[in-house]
Design an enzyme around this catalytic site. Structure first.
Site, mmCIF file in Angstrom:
data_model
loop_
_atom_site.group_PDB
_atom_site.id
_atom_site.type_symbol
_atom_site.label_atom_id
_atom_site.label_comp_id
_atom_site.label_asym_id
_atom_site.label_seq_id
_atom_site.Cartn_x
_atom_site.Cartn_y
_atom_site.Cartn_z
ATOM 1 N N PHE A 141 0.699 -1.074 -0.024
ATOM 2 C CA PHE A 141 0.123 0.242 -0.036
ATOM 3 C C PHE A 141 0.969 1.127 0.079
ATOM 4 C CE2 PHE A 141 -2.532 3.441 1.900
ATOM 5 C CZ PHE A 141 -3.697 3.214 1.316
ATOM 6 N N ASP A 226 9.232 2.610 1.136
ATOM 7 C CA ASP A 226 8.106 3.457 1.866
ATOM 8 C C ASP A 226 8.207 3.103 3.117
ATOM 9 O OD1 ASP A 226 5.777 4.131 2.713
ATOM 10 O OD2 ASP A 226 4.601 3.507 0.836
ATOM 11 N N LYS A 255 3.179 10.128 8.265
ATOM 12 C CA LYS A 255 2.625 9.722 9.633
ATOM 13 C C LYS A 255 3.256 10.048 11.104
ATOM 14 C CE LYS A 255 -0.133 6.061 7.601
ATOM 15 N NZ LYS A 255 -1.342 6.621 7.867
#
Length: 400
Positions: A141, A226, A255
């Site tokens: 993702f 990532d 995040k």
């Protein structure tokens, strides 16, 4: 009308009437937080074990974050990319120092935007070098913008928005042989996560990132790592890839970096760091001084309060506590540091999430058979013990 308040049920109904239906209606209306605890609109208290999907690194209302944001917004809240602000310079320098490698930074507002930047960098690099396709992992993702979604290996959220602007070849996550077969001298870049968060916190086998680095070195493809979820202390390291001793060509962050303020970062190393020319990419809000001040406070606090070590020790305590639970619904626990998944023997994660909520704990049903646990890095032993002690009763409420 601004400033209005209401009960949880009232606010949920208003949410449903005002918002697009892509989130459904979330089950809890949160109004405030302190440390690892939050309260809903009806005054009920919860132990927050998901921290806004691995975002609230310092928990809620941390004095260092509150002070940094308050002080910065009182100075200047926004400059745009037409002007320089000091916090963005300090933050870029700090990240490069923590990474220990020369590079260049681009600031955005989210993980998807950070990956969009990485995608564009790799696309420009590929075009200049006769390389046309990308490789990514099944079940990976990378975000929901069109470029990031094209790299996301989840057909259920991807396929309805195709066709995509570039060919992406998907390989099983963690299979170095499959990766080697897929990456040729015509491949522009490989996009990988150190562990697949949205797939249920599925770690890569030891040595997988090193193998990926060797494969990319051998073919000239870029390695893009990532770390939107895994970085900034979440696994007990500043960056999860450092455990493997590799340096990617491009790294994406978001995040936990802002501790609750929206920020994303794309860091490039080596020749790819200067692929962009003036005007190739931009963001009006990227590098916002308030968000950068928050991120600096997060990094300072993690260092000052020893939160890397706490992520390791508290994460081990939480994992061992879950693993010690003897219950027919529990299959086991996986993950690293304070980034874990409790895995079940049946697809009952949604029910477990609801039962945990009723017991005063917020967790995330990330997959049908797994809940994700990503509490603030400040979580203490007593808070972990309270969850572990209650977990068997939560499971028993669900198990028929």
């Amino acid at each position: 009308m601004t400033g209005a308040t209401g009960t949880g049920a009232e606010l949920s109904a208003r949410f449903e009437a005002a918002f697009m239906p892509n989130y459904g209606v979330p089950p809890v209306v949160l109004t405030r937080g302190e440390g690892c605890r939050v309260w809903d609109a009806d005054g009920r208290e919860y132990l927050d074990l998901i921290s806004g999907i691995a975002v609230s690194s310092l928990g809620h209302a941390h004095p260092a974050l509150t002070a940094a944001v308050s002080e910065q917004v009182a100075k200047i809240a926004h400059t745009s990319n037409l002007f320089i602000n000091e916090p963005e310079v300090l933050l870029a320098e700090r990240l490069l120092g923590l990474l220990g490698a020369p590079g260049r930074v681009f600031f955005a507002n989210s993980g998807a935007e950070a990956n969009e930047c990485a995608y564009k960098l790799a696309r420009k690099y590929g075009k200049a070098n006769g390389r046309g396709y990308f490789v990514a992992a099944e079940n990976g993702f990378h975000g929901r913008t069109l470029g990031a979604l094209s790299l996301t290996g989840k057909p259920s959220i991807r396929d309805q928005f195709g066709p995509f602007p570039v060919e992406v070849r998907f390989v099983p996550f963690g299979d170095a042989d499959a990766l080697k077969s897929a990456v040729t001298e015509e491949c522009a870049a490989v996009f990988l996560e150190p562990a697949q968060g949205e797939a249920g916190v599925v770690p890569a086998p030891d040595g997988y990132l090193r193998a990926a680095r060797e494969i990319c070195d051998g073919t000239g493809a870029l390695l893009v790592v990532d770390e939107i979820q895994s970085a900034i202390g979440r696994t007990g390291h500043w960056f999860a890839h450092q455990r493997e001793g590799v340096v990617p060509d491009i790294l994406t962050l978001a995040k936990g970096l802002g501790g609750g303020l929206p920020i994303g970062a794309c860091v490039a190393f080596g020749e790819v760091a200067t692929v962009f020319a003036k005007g190739d990419h931009g963001s009006t809000f990227g590098g916002n001084p308030v968000a950068c001040a928050a991120a600096l406070a997060v990094l300072d606090t993690i260092e000052r309060e020893g939160l890397l070590e706490n992520a390791r020790s508290a994460g081990a305590r939480l994992a061992e506590g879950i693993a010690s639970v003897d219950h027919p619904l529990l299959a086991g626990v996986r993950g690293t540091g304070l980034w874990l998944a409790a895995v079940f023997t049946a697809d009952r994660a949604v029910e477990v999430q609801a039962a945990a909520q009723r017991a005063g704990f917020l967790v995330n049903a990330v997959q049908p058979d797994a809940i994700r646990l990503a509490p603030p890095l400040i979580i203490n032993a007593a808070e972990i013990t309270s969850f572990v002690a209650t977990f068997p009763a939560i499971l028993s409420e669900v198990q028929p």
